[in-house]
Design a protein around this motif. Structure first.
Motif, PDB file in Angstrom:
ATOM      1  N   GLY A 149      49.840  63.772  20.082  1.00  0.00           N
ATOM      2  CA  GLY A 149      49.477  65.146  19.777  1.00  0.00           C
ATOM      3  C   GLY A 149      49.033  65.911  21.005  1.00  0.00           C
ATOM      4  N   THR A 150      49.824  65.879  22.066  1.00  0.00           N
ATOM      5  CA  THR A 150      49.423  66.515  23.313  1.00  0.00           C
ATOM      6  C   THR A 150      49.249  68.016  23.168  1.00  0.00           C
ATOM      7  OG1 THR A 150      51.764  66.641  23.922  1.00  0.00           O
ATOM      8  CG2 THR A 150      50.507  64.752  24.722  1.00  0.00           C
ATOM      9  N   ALA A 151      49.847  68.609  22.135  1.00  0.00           N
ATOM     10  CA  ALA A 151      49.682  70.052  21.932  1.00  0.00           C
ATOM     11  C   ALA A 151      48.381  70.374  21.215  1.00  0.00           C
ATOM     12  CB  ALA A 151      50.861  70.608  21.139  1.00  0.00           C
ATOM     13  N   TYR A 152      47.607  69.350  20.868  1.00  0.00           N
ATOM     14  CA  TYR A 152      46.376  69.568  20.103  1.00  0.00           C
ATOM     15  C   TYR A 152      45.191  69.093  20.917  1.00  0.00           C
ATOM     16  CZ  TYR A 152      43.186  69.824  16.209  1.00  0.00           C
ATOM     17  OH  TYR A 152      42.146  70.157  15.408  1.00  0.00           O
ATOM     18  N   ALA A 153      44.209  69.937  21.103  1.00  0.00           N
ATOM     19  CA  ALA A 153      43.001  69.599  21.874  1.00  0.00           C
ATOM     20  C   ALA A 153      41.986  68.921  20.957  1.00  0.00           C
ATOM     21  CB  ALA A 153      42.395  70.855  22.488  1.00  0.00           C
ATOM     22  N   TRP A 154      41.356  67.874  21.470  1.00  0.00           N
ATOM     23  CA  TRP A 154      40.470  67.053  20.655  1.00  0.00           C
ATOM     24  C   TRP A 154      39.042  67.607  20.696  1.00  0.00           C
ATOM     25  CZ3 TRP A 154      36.279  63.743  21.492  1.00  0.00           C
ATOM     26  CH2 TRP A 154      35.978  62.889  20.414  1.00  0.00           C
ATOM     27  N   ILE A 155      38.478  67.949  19.536  1.00  0.00           N
ATOM     28  CA  ILE A 155      37.103  68.419  19.373  1.00  0.00           C
ATOM     29  C   ILE A 155      36.404  67.498  18.391  1.00  0.00           C
ATOM     30  CG2 ILE A 155      35.626  70.293  18.561  1.00  0.00           C
ATOM     31  CD1 ILE A 155      36.923  71.020  21.113  1.00  0.00           C
ATOM     32  N   SER A 156      35.208  67.028  18.749  1.00  0.00           N
ATOM     33  CA  SER A 156      34.503  66.092  17.864  1.00  0.00           C
ATOM     34  C   SER A 156      33.481  66.781  16.965  1.00  0.00           C
ATOM     35  CB  SER A 156      33.793  65.016  18.693  1.00  0.00           C
ATOM     36  OG  SER A 156      32.834  65.615  19.550  1.00  0.00           O
ATOM     37  N   ALA A 157      32.794  67.816  17.460  1.00  0.00           N
ATOM     38  CA  ALA A 157      31.754  68.446  16.636  1.00  0.00           C
ATOM     39  C   ALA A 157      31.442  69.835  17.172  1.00  0.00           C
ATOM     40  CB  ALA A 157      30.492  67.592  16.611  1.00  0.00           C
ATOM     41  N   LEU A 158      30.970  70.708  16.252  1.00  0.00           N
ATOM     42  CA  LEU A 158      30.542  72.059  16.606  1.00  0.00           C
ATOM     43  C   LEU A 158      29.342  72.421  15.732  1.00  0.00           C
ATOM     44  CD1 LEU A 158      30.881  74.860  17.948  1.00  0.00           C
ATOM     45  CD2 LEU A 158      32.501  75.433  16.126  1.00  0.00           C
ATOM     46  N   THR A 159      28.265  72.808  16.362  1.00  0.00           N
ATOM     47  CA  THR A 159      27.081  73.256  15.631  1.00  0.00           C
ATOM     48  C   THR A 159      26.628  74.601  16.187  1.00  0.00           C
ATOM     49  OG1 THR A 159      25.593  72.063  17.144  1.00  0.00           O
ATOM     50  CG2 THR A 159      26.299  70.916  15.123  1.00  0.00           C
ATOM     51  N   ILE A 160      25.863  75.331  15.393  1.00  0.00           N
ATOM     52  CA  ILE A 160      25.373  76.655  15.765  1.00  0.00           C
ATOM     53  C   ILE A 160      23.854  76.670  15.629  1.00  0.00           C
ATOM     54  CG2 ILE A 160      25.662  77.563  13.429  1.00  0.00           C
ATOM     55  CD1 ILE A 160      26.391  80.256  14.642  1.00  0.00           C
ATOM     56  N   ASP A 161      23.188  77.386  16.512  1.00  0.00           N
ATOM     57  CA  ASP A 161      21.738  77.449  16.503  1.00  0.00           C
ATOM     58  C   ASP A 161      21.277  78.894  16.721  1.00  0.00           C
ATOM     59  OD1 ASP A 161      19.088  76.183  16.495  1.00  0.00           O
ATOM     60  OD2 ASP A 161      19.003  76.819  18.592  1.00  0.00           O
TER      61      ASP A 161
END
Length: 818
Positions: free
Chosen positions: A207-219
């Motif tokens: 999946g080289t066209a897809y960037a790997w993200i593990s988590a996103l939080t907001i504060d």
């Protein structure tokens, strides 16, 4: 009757029943225990079966993930029902504050989301459940993968009784390991699941066209803001460095998804619109990862109506004479309509109790006037004026009012008198230090018990009682004076503070700043230094300075004031010495030509000073009092003179230096020209006058004549420099009643200050100022106050007749007429 045939007796029946009951109870207890054991085992089995089934389903989905996996841990979100709609509690309220965790799995053809929702502030039927969402992926025109949004799909129930759900992805990139943790709870039984899952696919290489993200939080995840306010939101993004570097996008909308009035910029700064809709969690801030738009985080904003932002009252601390008025102004900031509602005013005593003597009009205006009764209590911070916003009564501010019988009644001031060097020995070495004469000027006190200065202290950089300072006598003969010795502390600025008890309930803390000159200490090497009779230089006066411990040719020593131009006391600074040197009319300080027998320098009687400098016409000036001064002087001893017309409001610290014939500095010191102030000196703080002592004692016209002496700090009054009626000095005295009675016609004061002579505490005859006070023999007020002011001060413009305005002292001399 048939003999030998008998039935059971009653006793036998009872005993038999008791035995049967015991046996039946034992059998029943065994059966209940067995049933409970079965039920417990059944609960555990049910939990284990459900936990294992849910875990197996999740493992099957996780192990085959092809492109990406990411997890959003416990955060605030909206709970869903079985049909995908928002869950509601028993009262019908929507649950928007549930604990939510989301695991997303991206494959080539579809995307899954495993969503857990836990308890919230309200109970609801679908709490502690896990749902599965599935959506198809698509491709764009260029053939790139477009990941679907699972939130648009209808959920399917995966498990119930799940009280916690977490996924550890810390090893997914390096070791392709995912750790799944869940807790199942049913009634009083719990079962934990902990599974380590090895992925079949290497997510880094597919999946080289897809960037790997593990988590996103907001504060912060939630915020409460009034209309018109701003809030900074931040995010925490984890995953590939390249993906994280792409950052996020921000958006804000109503909870329904409709566009809102508020805005958020791409730095995460939310600006709530002035007219934004009010409500709980009415706005939703959305943060979306640029590298993976399926990765989002939300924050919920409650909007409150904006009313009053701030309120302040001025003046904050003010002195007002009984029977007078004082205007106060309140400043409001906030919503225009709220500010327009104005304020509510209230006057009380400082402790909040009611006063019936002092009043304020009942108006909502931002400016209001306090009217103080002649019967009001006097004292420091007696009254409290409070201003409260009508639109928001939680916003208020207060000011405190000192009530006096006469202006300046409770003021106390410290002044520096003579500053001079003194010698002392430290570790067998002779050194020089500075000493400072200090005096405390009180305007009033409860003289029946006598005011006492209970404490003198030194502050250096705010630290009390630093080392190296001492007071000559902690119990001096005069309670108003002290001699401060500074030992080897030089080239410093310190604060001296006194604690002055004016009465049993009133204590004040006057302070004065003292600049300690950079005096060269002398030790066994006998370094040169400048000695003098004192280093406070009054206007119309001269100090004599002598160079000590200098082995060179004294006749070639040149003296200069190195900062006279900087201080504005010599706009021109001729380089010639005082023997035939140029005399600049603008020079206000310098060296006298000679030191004469009277201790003053020689002068030129025909010296003309421009009116622009003095403020007075040529015919009004006593030129003999001006004396010529010069920019330099030579020799061992010099006299430094300050002109009488230096502005009374100004304070100047001069640097006096001695140079050799090669213009090398030998030694230097400071000279202080202080601000001028009038005061009643030691021995004249108050007068006790007994009416009976003066009756039938030669009074003229039924009045008693009393001389009241006035001193002037920062100005030399001697040698007749000021004569009665001199235009350079206009000090007007006044007499004020300390009670509510009107002064008798025979009680008055001669408004003009007269020049007189008196003997000081050193048995020296000195020139001074004097006021004539007259008291009527029938005067009813038992307390009178003598005040004075500089009549050249007119209004607030600061100028009158083209010359500078000076000051208006506020200090009172107390006369007890009893």
């Amino acid at each position: 009757m048939r003999i030998g045939k008998k039935g059971f007796t009653l006793v036998e029946v009872i005993v038999s029943l008791a035995i049967m009951t015991i046996v039946a109870g034992s059998v029943g207890a065994f059966i209940v225990a067995g049933n409970n054991s079965y039920l417990r085992g059944n609960k555990e089995l049910t939990l284990q079966e459900e936990a294992q089934l849910a875990a197996n389903q999740m493992i099957d989905l996780i192990i085959d993930v092809e492109k990406d996996i990411n997890f959003t841990p416990d955060h605030t979100g909206t709970a869903v029902d079985l049909d995908g709609s928002t869950a509601k509690d028993a009262a019908g309220n929507e649950i928007t504050t549930a604990h939510v965790s989301e695991l997303r799995l991206v494959n080539n053809e579809n995307t899954y989301m495993i969503r857990w929702q836990g308890n919230a502030s309200g109970d609801y039927a679908t709490a502690n459940q896990v749902y599965l969402y599935e959506v198809k992926n698509t491709t764009d025109a260029d053939g790139n993968l477009v990941v679907g949004d699972p939130a648009t799909a209808t959920p399917a129930l995966m498990a119930e009784h799940v009280t916690s759900f977490s996924v550890d992805l810390s090893q997914v990139k390096d070791k392709r390991k995912v750790i799944l943790n869940m807790t199942f709870t049913y009634q009083d039984r719990s079962y934990d699941i902990a599974e380590t899952i090895k992925l079949r696919n290497d997510l880094e290489k597919t999946g080289t066209a897809y960037a790997w993200i593990s988590a996103l939080t907001i504060d912060p995840p939630s915020a409460t803001l009034p209309q018109g306010k701003i809030q900074q939101f931040t995010y925490n993004l984890s995953g590939d460095a390249e993906a994280v570097a792409k950052g996020v996008t921000w958006s804000v909308s109503y909870a329904s998804g409709a566009n809102c009035k508020s805005t958020i910029n791409q730095d995460g700064i939310l600006k709530v619109d002035d007219e934004e809709t009010i409500g709980t969690n009415v706005l939703v801030v959305k943060c979306t990862a640029k590298a993976d738009t399926s990765m989002v985080a939300y924050a919920y904003v409650t909007v409150e109506e904006r009313l009053i932002d701030s309120i302040s009252i001025t003046p904050k601390d003010v002195e007002v004479v009984r029977g007078k008025s004082q205007a106060f102004e309140c400043t409001l900031t906030g919503k225009e309509s709220a500010v327009a509602q104005g304020v509510k005013w209230k006057v009380t005593y400082a402790d909040g109790s009611t006063t019936t003597f002092s009043t304020m009009p009942n108006v909502s205006d931002l400016i209001n006037t306090l009217n103080i009764s002649k019967s009001e209590s006097i004292g420091v911070k007696v009254l409290k004026v409070t201003c409260m916003a009508n639109a928001d009564t939680t916003k208020s501010d207060s000011a405190y009012v000192t009530v006096t019988a006469v202006a300046g009644q409770f003021q106390a001031e410290l002044i520096r008198n003579v500053m001079k060097p003194y010698s002392y020995t430290e570790n067998g070495i002779k050194k020089m230090g500075w000493s400072v004469d200090l005096e405390c000027l009180t305007a009033w006190a409860d003289y029946d018990v006598y005011p006492q200065i209970v404490n003198w202290e030194v502050l250096e950089d705010g630290v009390p009682n630093p080392k190296g300072y001492s007071f000559e006598d902690t119990t001096p003969a005069s309670r108003y004076k002290q001699l401060l010795k500074c030992s080897n502390n030089i080239n410093k600025t310190i604060t001296v503070r006194a604690t002055v008890k004016l009465s049993a309930t009133i204590t004040v803390h006057p302070e004065v700043t003292v600049d300690i000159p950079n005096l060269l200490t002398i030790d066994s090497s006998d370094k040169p230094y400048i000695d003098g009779n004192q280093f406070v230089l009054s206007r119309n006066s001269m100090v004599t300075c002598t160079l000590k411990n200098y082995s060179g040719d004294m006749s070639k020593v040149t003296w200069k004031i190195t900062n006279d131009i900087e201080e504005g006391l010599a706009q021109s600074n001729p380089v010639k010495d005082n023997f035939g040197g140029e005399v600049g009319l603008s020079r206000r300080v310098g060296f006298s030509r000679n030191i004469t027998s009277d201790g003053l320098g020689d002068y030129e009687s025909n010296l003309v000073i421009d009116k622009a400098v003095t403020g007075f016409a040529d015919s009004e000036v006593d030129y003999a009092a001006t004396r010529s001064v010069f920019p330099t002087a030579k020799g061992e001893t010099v006299g430094v003179y300050a002109k009488w017309y230096i502005n009374w409001k100004e304070e100047h610290v001069l640097t006096l230096a001695a140079f050799d014939d090669n213009d090398n500095e030998i030694a230097s010191t400071y000279l202080l020209i202080p601000r001028c102030t009038f005061y009643f000196s030691e021995g004249n703080r108050y007068y006790n006058l007994n009416k009976n002592d003066y009756k039938h004692d030669g009074w003229q016209n039924g009045v008693y004549d009393k001389k009241v002496y006035v001193d002037l700090y920062g100005f030399e009054t001697g040698q007749g420099a000021f004569k009665t009626g001199d235009k350079g000095l206009k000090v007007i005295g006044s007499l004020v009643a300390g009670g509510t009675e009107t002064l008798k016609s025979g009680t008055y004061i001669d408004p003009n200050i007269h020049c007189d002579t008196r003997v000081n505490d050193k048995n020296e005859t000195v020139f001074t100022y004097m006021i004539h006070l007259y008291i009527d023999r029938e005067e009813k007020n038992d307390t009178l106050f003598v005040t004075f002011s500089d009549s050249r001060v007119k209004g607030d413009s600061g100028e009158e007749g083209g010359h500078v305005s000076y000051q208006k002292p506020e200090r009172a001399l107390t006369i007890f007429w009893r």
